[in-house]
Scaffold this motif. Sequence first.
Motif, PDB file in Angstrom:
ATOM      1  N   ALA A  68      -2.415  -0.519   9.407  1.00 37.36           N
ATOM      2  CA  ALA A  68      -2.301   0.933   9.561  1.00 37.36           C
ATOM      3  C   ALA A  68      -1.932   1.622   8.247  1.00 37.36           C
ATOM      4  N   HIS A  69      -1.415   0.859   7.288  1.00 37.38           N
ATOM      5  CA  HIS A  69      -0.983   1.452   6.026  1.00 37.38           C
ATOM      6  C   HIS A  69      -1.885   1.077   4.839  1.00 37.38           C
ATOM      7  N   LEU A  70      -3.005   0.446   5.125  1.00 36.93           N
ATOM      8  CA  LEU A  70      -3.991   0.154   4.075  1.00 36.93           C
ATOM      9  C   LEU A  70      -4.911   1.356   3.920  1.00 36.93           C
ATOM     10  N   SER A  71      -5.451   1.542   2.742  1.00 36.50           N
ATOM     11  CA  SER A  71      -6.423   2.628   2.582  1.00 36.50           C
ATOM     12  C   SER A  71      -7.680   2.257   3.372  1.00 36.50           C
ATOM     13  N   SER A  72      -8.496   3.259   3.635  1.00 37.66           N
ATOM     14  CA  SER A  72      -9.660   3.056   4.510  1.00 37.66           C
ATOM     15  C   SER A  72     -10.655   2.025   3.982  1.00 37.66           C
ATOM     16  N   LYS A  73     -10.648   1.780   2.667  1.00 38.44           N
ATOM     17  CA  LYS A  73     -11.621   0.819   2.126  1.00 38.44           C
ATOM     18  C   LYS A  73     -11.108  -0.622   2.158  1.00 38.44           C
ATOM     19  N   TRP A  74      -9.909  -0.829   2.693  1.00 36.93           N
ATOM     20  CA  TRP A  74      -9.337  -2.172   2.762  1.00 36.93           C
ATOM     21  C   TRP A  74      -9.131  -2.612   4.203  1.00 36.93           C
ATOM     22  N   SER A  75      -9.203  -3.918   4.395  1.00 38.25           N
ATOM     23  CA  SER A  75      -8.836  -4.516   5.679  1.00 38.25           C
ATOM     24  C   SER A  75      -8.036  -5.774   5.356  1.00 38.25           C
ATOM     25  N   LEU A  76      -7.290  -6.258   6.323  1.00 31.17           N
ATOM     26  CA  LEU A  76      -6.490  -7.465   6.087  1.00 31.17           C
ATOM     27  C   LEU A  76      -7.367  -8.640   5.682  1.00 31.17           C
ATOM     28  N   ASP A  77      -8.590  -8.686   6.210  1.00 31.46           N
ATOM     29  CA  ASP A  77      -9.511  -9.782   5.888  1.00 31.46           C
ATOM     30  C   ASP A  77      -9.902  -9.791   4.408  1.00 31.46           C
ATOM     31  N   ARG A  78      -9.870  -8.637   3.760  1.00 30.40           N
ATOM     32  CA  ARG A  78     -10.261  -8.545   2.343  1.00 30.40           C
ATOM     33  C   ARG A  78      -9.137  -8.954   1.398  1.00 30.40           C
TER      34      ARG A  78
END
Length: 133
Positions: A68-78
Motif C-alpha cells: 500500500a505504500h509502494l509507488s504505483s510502478k512498483w510491486s512486492l514481486d519487483r
Amino acid sequence: MAIKRQKIRQAAFQALFALQSNLDANPVDVCQQIAQEELELEEAPEYMRVLVNGVTEHQKELDTLLAAHLSSKWSLDRLNKTDLLILRLAAFEIKYEDEVPNRVALNEALELAKVFSDDQSRRFINGVLSNLI
C-alpha cells in the motif's frame, strides 16, 4: 556483555534470509545457528527471536501494508529479496514493537541496507518507510 540491537537486527535479517532460501528450515534452529556463528552466543537473543517469529507470522499483513505504500510502478514481486526483507523487518517493528520509535526502526532499516544492499536501495527503503510512517 550486552549485545547491541543493531547487531541483533542484522542477525535476524540473516535468519530471515536463510529461512526464505530454505522454506523447510526451522526458525528456532536457524536463529540458534546464526546467533552462534554471527553473534558468538550460545542462545539466540530474545529480541532476535521476536523479530524472526514476528516477521514470519505476520508476513502477509506486512506485505499488504508495504504494498500500500509502494509507488504505483512498483510491486512486492519487483523488489529484490534483500530489500523486501529489510522492509518487512522495519514494518514489523513499526507496527508491532511499541518500545521501538518509528524513526529508530526506519534508521535501523537504513543501516541494514548499508550492510546488505546499496545506496539506491537505501533511498528506496527510506521512501517506502517514510510513507508508511
